[in-house]
Design a protein around this motif. Structure first.
Motif, mmCIF file in Angstrom:
data_model
loop_
_atom_site.group_PDB
_atom_site.id
_atom_site.type_symbol
_atom_site.label_atom_id
_atom_site.label_comp_id
_atom_site.label_asym_id
_atom_site.label_seq_id
_atom_site.Cartn_x
_atom_site.Cartn_y
_atom_site.Cartn_z
ATOM 1 N N LEU A 94 40.232 43.801 42.122
ATOM 2 C CA LEU A 94 40.155 43.341 43.510
ATOM 3 C C LEU A 94 40.062 41.822 43.573
ATOM 4 N N ASP A 95 39.284 41.236 42.672
ATOM 5 C CA ASP A 95 39.157 39.783 42.624
ATOM 6 C C ASP A 95 40.512 39.137 42.325
ATOM 7 N N GLY A 136 42.587 38.971 45.255
ATOM 8 C CA GLY A 136 42.080 38.155 46.356
ATOM 9 C C GLY A 136 41.119 38.884 47.282
ATOM 10 N N PHE A 137 40.517 39.952 46.787
ATOM 11 C CA PHE A 137 39.555 40.716 47.581
ATOM 12 C C PHE A 137 38.202 40.744 46.879
ATOM 13 N N ARG A 138 37.202 41.188 47.614
ATOM 14 C CA ARG A 138 35.897 41.418 47.017
ATOM 15 C C ARG A 138 35.248 42.598 47.709
ATOM 16 N N ILE A 139 34.366 43.236 47.014
ATOM 17 C CA ILE A 139 33.635 44.360 47.586
ATOM 18 C C ILE A 139 32.406 43.819 48.300
ATOM 19 N N GLU A 164 29.232 41.176 41.424
ATOM 20 C CA GLU A 164 29.942 39.899 41.493
ATOM 21 C C GLU A 164 29.800 39.042 40.242
#
Length: 108
Positions: A93-94, A97-100, A35
């Motif tokens: 992904l960020d 609009g996503f995150r792991i 992150e």
């Protein structure tokens, strides 16, 4: 005034390895590496964090031969690429609009 002892690097590392024996802590530790903001990621950081987790599992005698093999394979790739593919995926992904999220695997 009381004497305050500052932990040495070795005692901190021992504490870190001990805390990473907990799957929840290990998952959070990996998420921190993934992150980081663009430009903050350091090529060796992900490798070092994964090594810490492997060391914690080794200390528990809880690392399968398959996991050792996969770790060695990934470590070789990361040493060559610096994890560029992984960090690029996280950045994409960020942007979408996503995150792991890393979570311990549920074992039945």
């Amino acid at each position: 005034m009381k004497d305050v002892k500052t932990p040495t690097t070795r005692s901190y590392h021992d504490y870190l390895i001990s805390s990473l024996q907990d799957s929840e802590h290990a998952a959070a530790y990996i998420e921190v590496a993934l992150e980081l903001e663009e430009g903050e990621s350091e090529p060796e950081l992900l490798r070092a964090m994964l090594k810490d987790i492997v060391d914690a599992r080794l200390k528990l005698n809880n690392l399968s031969e398959e996991a050792k093999f996969r770790y060695q394979k990934l470590d070789k790739i990361l040493s060559e690429t610096g994890g560029a593919e992984i960090y690029t995926l996280v950045e994409l992904l960020d942007a979408l609009g996503f995150r792991i999220a890393i979570a311990p695997k549920l074992i039945n």
